[in-house]
Design an enzyme around this catalytic site. Structure first.
Site, PDB file in Angstrom:
ATOM      1  N   ASP A 125     -15.035   5.854  15.011  1.00  0.00           N
ATOM      2  CA  ASP A 125     -13.723   5.437  14.505  1.00  0.00           C
ATOM      3  C   ASP A 125     -12.999   4.689  15.625  1.00  0.00           C
ATOM      4  OD1 ASP A 125     -14.073   6.649  12.062  1.00  0.00           O
ATOM      5  OD2 ASP A 125     -12.802   8.378  12.493  1.00  0.00           O
ATOM      6  N   MET A 126     -12.125   3.744  15.258  1.00  0.00           N
ATOM      7  CA  MET A 126     -11.346   3.058  16.297  1.00  0.00           C
ATOM      8  C   MET A 126      -9.955   3.679  16.346  1.00  0.00           C
ATOM      9  SD  MET A 126     -11.424   1.045  18.765  1.00  0.00           S
ATOM     10  CE  MET A 126     -12.810  -0.088  18.695  1.00  0.00           C
ATOM     11  N   ARG A 179     -17.446  -1.308  10.722  1.00  0.00           N
ATOM     12  CA  ARG A 179     -16.470  -1.003   9.673  1.00  0.00           C
ATOM     13  C   ARG A 179     -15.266  -1.864  10.007  1.00  0.00           C
ATOM     14  NH1 ARG A 179     -14.039   4.602  10.169  1.00  0.00           N
ATOM     15  NH2 ARG A 179     -15.915   5.396   9.115  1.00  0.00           N
ATOM     16  N   LYS A 197       1.300  -9.946   5.389  1.00  0.00           N
ATOM     17  CA  LYS A 197       0.518 -11.116   5.009  1.00  0.00           C
ATOM     18  C   LYS A 197      -0.451 -11.521   6.138  1.00  0.00           C
ATOM     19  CE  LYS A 197       1.514 -15.665   3.088  1.00  0.00           C
ATOM     20  NZ  LYS A 197       1.437 -16.545   4.254  1.00  0.00           N
ATOM     21  N   HIS A 222      -8.159  -0.287   0.647  1.00  0.00           N
ATOM     22  CA  HIS A 222      -7.875  -0.027  -0.774  1.00  0.00           C
ATOM     23  C   HIS A 222      -7.034  -1.143  -1.351  1.00  0.00           C
ATOM     24  CE1 HIS A 222      -7.672   3.591   1.805  1.00  0.00           C
ATOM     25  NE2 HIS A 222      -8.558   4.055   0.955  1.00  0.00           N
ATOM     26  N   ARG A 294       0.729  13.792  12.799  1.00  0.00           N
ATOM     27  CA  ARG A 294       0.607  12.751  13.815  1.00  0.00           C
ATOM     28  C   ARG A 294       0.401  11.375  13.178  1.00  0.00           C
ATOM     29  NH1 ARG A 294      -3.870  14.410  17.169  1.00  0.00           N
ATOM     30  NH2 ARG A 294      -3.016  16.445  16.756  1.00  0.00           N
TER      31      ARG A 294
HETATM   32  P1  FAD Z   1      -2.525  -0.740   2.234  1.00  0.00           P
HETATM   33  O1  FAD Z   1      -1.809  -1.977   1.863  1.00  0.00           O
HETATM   34  O2  FAD Z   1      -2.036   0.110   3.330  1.00  0.00           O
HETATM   35  O3  FAD Z   1      -2.880   0.128   0.998  1.00  0.00           O
HETATM   36  C1  FAD Z   1      -3.213  -0.423  -0.274  1.00  0.00           C
HETATM   37  C2  FAD Z   1      -2.924   0.643  -1.315  1.00  0.00           C
HETATM   38  O4  FAD Z   1      -3.860   1.746  -1.138  1.00  0.00           O
HETATM   39  C3  FAD Z   1      -1.525   1.278  -1.200  1.00  0.00           C
HETATM   40  O5  FAD Z   1      -0.564   0.555  -1.913  1.00  0.00           O
HETATM   41  C4  FAD Z   1      -1.762   2.665  -1.764  1.00  0.00           C
HETATM   42  O6  FAD Z   1      -1.722   2.628  -3.180  1.00  0.00           O
HETATM   43  C5  FAD Z   1      -3.174   2.978  -1.338  1.00  0.00           C
HETATM   44  N1  FAD Z   1      -3.233   3.733  -0.068  1.00  0.00           N
HETATM   45  C6  FAD Z   1      -3.609   3.271   1.149  1.00  0.00           C
HETATM   46  N2  FAD Z   1      -3.608   4.280   2.070  1.00  0.00           N
HETATM   47  C7  FAD Z   1      -3.193   5.387   1.404  1.00  0.00           C
HETATM   48  C8  FAD Z   1      -2.986   6.759   1.784  1.00  0.00           C
HETATM   49  N3  FAD Z   1      -3.224   7.206   3.035  1.00  0.00           N
HETATM   50  N4  FAD Z   1      -2.545   7.625   0.820  1.00  0.00           N
HETATM   51  C9  FAD Z   1      -2.331   7.213  -0.443  1.00  0.00           C
HETATM   52  N5  FAD Z   1      -2.525   5.946  -0.860  1.00  0.00           N
HETATM   53  C10 FAD Z   1      -2.939   5.042   0.047  1.00  0.00           C
HETATM   54  N6  FAD Z   1      -7.841   2.791  10.716  1.00  0.00           N
HETATM   55  C11 FAD Z   1      -8.056   2.736  12.036  1.00  0.00           C
HETATM   56  O7  FAD Z   1      -7.184   2.311  12.795  1.00  0.00           O
HETATM   57  N7  FAD Z   1      -9.248   3.161  12.573  1.00  0.00           N
HETATM   58  C12 FAD Z   1     -10.261   3.613  11.802  1.00  0.00           C
HETATM   59  O8  FAD Z   1     -11.330   3.973  12.331  1.00  0.00           O
HETATM   60  C13 FAD Z   1     -10.082   3.653  10.399  1.00  0.00           C
HETATM   61  N8  FAD Z   1     -11.052   4.097   9.579  1.00  0.00           N
HETATM   62  C14 FAD Z   1     -10.870   4.005   8.217  1.00  0.00           C
HETATM   63  C15 FAD Z   1     -11.909   4.385   7.371  1.00  0.00           C
HETATM   64  C16 FAD Z   1     -11.787   4.215   6.008  1.00  0.00           C
HETATM   65  C17 FAD Z   1     -12.933   4.581   5.113  1.00  0.00           C
HETATM   66  C18 FAD Z   1     -10.591   3.669   5.461  1.00  0.00           C
HETATM   67  C19 FAD Z   1     -10.463   3.412   3.981  1.00  0.00           C
HETATM   68  C20 FAD Z   1      -9.536   3.362   6.289  1.00  0.00           C
HETATM   69  C21 FAD Z   1      -9.658   3.529   7.661  1.00  0.00           C
HETATM   70  N9  FAD Z   1      -8.603   3.242   8.531  1.00  0.00           N
HETATM   71  C22 FAD Z   1      -8.814   3.228   9.881  1.00  0.00           C
HETATM   72  C23 FAD Z   1      -7.242   3.037   8.003  1.00  0.00           C
HETATM   73  C24 FAD Z   1      -6.949   1.589   7.725  1.00  0.00           C
HETATM   74  O9  FAD Z   1      -6.881   0.881   8.929  1.00  0.00           O
HETATM   75  C25 FAD Z   1      -5.615   1.419   6.967  1.00  0.00           C
HETATM   76  O10 FAD Z   1      -4.579   1.944   7.718  1.00  0.00           O
HETATM   77  C26 FAD Z   1      -5.602   2.096   5.609  1.00  0.00           C
HETATM   78  O11 FAD Z   1      -6.816   1.970   4.946  1.00  0.00           O
HETATM   79  C27 FAD Z   1      -4.516   1.440   4.732  1.00  0.00           C
HETATM   80  O12 FAD Z   1      -4.773   0.069   4.594  1.00  0.00           O
HETATM   81  P2  FAD Z   1      -5.304  -0.607   3.234  1.00  0.00           P
HETATM   82  O13 FAD Z   1      -6.166  -1.756   3.607  1.00  0.00           O
HETATM   83  O14 FAD Z   1      -5.909   0.409   2.357  1.00  0.00           O
HETATM   84  O15 FAD Z   1      -4.032  -1.291   2.619  1.00  0.00           O
END
Ligand code: FAD
Length: 318
Positions: A125-126, A179, A197, A222, A294
């Site tokens: 993980d980062m 990833r 954006k 997501h 956190r």
């Molecule tokens: P967003 O615009 O944040 O989310 C899009 C939509 O998804 C939101 O409107 C909401 O409906 C839904 N959503 C997103 N997150 C949540 C939540 N926690 N609870 C409920 N609904 C939510 N980040 C790192 O810095 N290092 C990592 O190693 C890392 N590993 C990851 C591994 C996986 C499998 C995933 C999916 C994410 C990981 N992340 C990691 C987190 C990532 O960087 C984002 O912060 C997170 O995924 C939210 O960004 P998004 O692209 O989903 O878009």
């Protein structure tokens, strides 16, 4: 909406723990390994595979790393014994990266070797920008030992990500495995994009750059603009679901979609039904409360997402 997120975070310490546990149970498999295994067994029927994370990070003394070494070792045994299609996800600071990088390297090397013997892939993980360089170095050092079952995470929001992709692909060629996510840590404007954006555009560019380099690309988002952009790239890079061009993680070109447990399950199931490989990130561990607080403090946007999922459940089905 951002203000709402900050208000929720400020109110969290006042909320009774049982309410927090109820909310967290959507996103965390439980407090022990058996909980993680039963969550994965229940979700296997949805056509997904998994990556499992033992909750915890940034230890204060190297002795604390023993706990993670033992837990990950038991996790690997359990994934194999139960014949589950799962990777493991590791936070390098939980193995001492910020205390003694050489010990962290040895710890993670031992875990990766054991995972390799069991045909299990390891994802580093980062974490925040203090450890971007050392996490990438750690992955490359383990690869230089001839071990292929390890890959790193890059964060679309960081300005350095484009050059990191080129550098890693230059060293590992098509065996590079990423990833790619937006990045959960809110970094300063000097080193990161800060607007929605720009972050989406940079993440999409990084995805294209990974696919164009022939690396295995795990898209962890997501967000529709990121997922739709990725889908639109598949044909261009000959990566559609039945393509003969698709390889396994760490072994050549390929792609998959990754989702956090409890987030946008309907979208994940739709992608799986269309034939795309989907993977669920399954965190478990006794430190679920501290870890959750956190994360919310670091990025109050997460609180907004959680609140939205509770109040408007049709926007985000498990
Ligand atoms: P967003 O615009 O944040 O989310 C899009 C939509 O998804 C939101 O409107 C909401 O409906 C839904 N959503 C997103 N997150 C949540 C939540 N926690 N609870 C409920 N609904 C939510 N980040 C790192 O810095 N290092 C990592 O190693 C890392 N590993 C990851 C591994 C996986 C499998 C995933 C999916 C994410 C990981 N992340 C990691 C987190 C990532 O960087 C984002 O912060 C997170 O995924 C939210 O960004 P998004 O692209 O989903 O878009």
């Amino acid at each position: 909406m951002a203000l709402l997120g900050r208000l929720v975070v400020a109110a969290m310490p006042l909320a009774p723990k049982f309410i927090v546990r109820m909310v967290a149970s959507r996103y965390v498999a439980g407090s022990n390994l058996e909980d993680a295994v039963s969550t994965m067994n229940n979700l296997s029927s949805e056509g997904a595979c998994f990556t499992v994370d033992v909750l915890g990070e940034e230890i204060r003394s190297l002795e604390e790393a023993e706990f993670f070494l033992n837990e990950y070792s038991m996790l690997i045994d359990s994934i194999s014994k139960n014949n589950i299609d799962a990777h493991i996800s590791i936070k390098p600071t939980a193995f001492g990266l910020l205390i003694d990088p050489e010990t962290a390297f040895q710890n993670i090397l031992n875990i990766t070797r054991k995972a390799s013997e069991n045909d299990i892939f390891v994802r580093l993980d980062m974490e925040d920008s203090r450890v971007t360089d050392s996490t990438i170095e750690l992955m490359l050092k383990i690869r230089s030992e001839g071990i292929d079952n390890i890959g790193v995470v890059l964060q679309g929001r960081l300005l350095r990500t484009t050059s990191d992709i080129l550098e890693i692909c230059g060293i590992l060629g098509p065996k590079a495995d990423f990833r790619i996510c937006k990045g959960i840590y809110l970094e300063p404007g000097e080193i990161a994009h800060t607007g929605y954006k720009e972050i989406v555009e940079a993440t999409n560019q990084a995805i294209e750059s990974m696919m164009a380099s022939g690396a295995y690309t795990a898209i962890a988002s997501h967000d529709y603009p990121v997922i739709n952009h990725s889908l639109s790239l598949l044909e261009k890079y000959d990566l559609f679901p039945d393509s003969e061009n698709i390889s396994f993680p760490g072994k050549g070109p390929g792609y998959e979609f990754q989702f956090l447990l409890g987030v946008r399950g309907d979208l994940r199931r739709k992608l799986a039904k269309e034939g795309h490989l989907t993977r669920i990130y399954v965190p478990y561990g006794s430190q679920w409360y501290e870890y959750g607080i956190r994360r919310l403090n670091e990025n109050p946007e997460v609180a907004t997402h959680v609140l939205k999922a509770i109040l408007l459940p049709w926007t985000n089905r498990r």
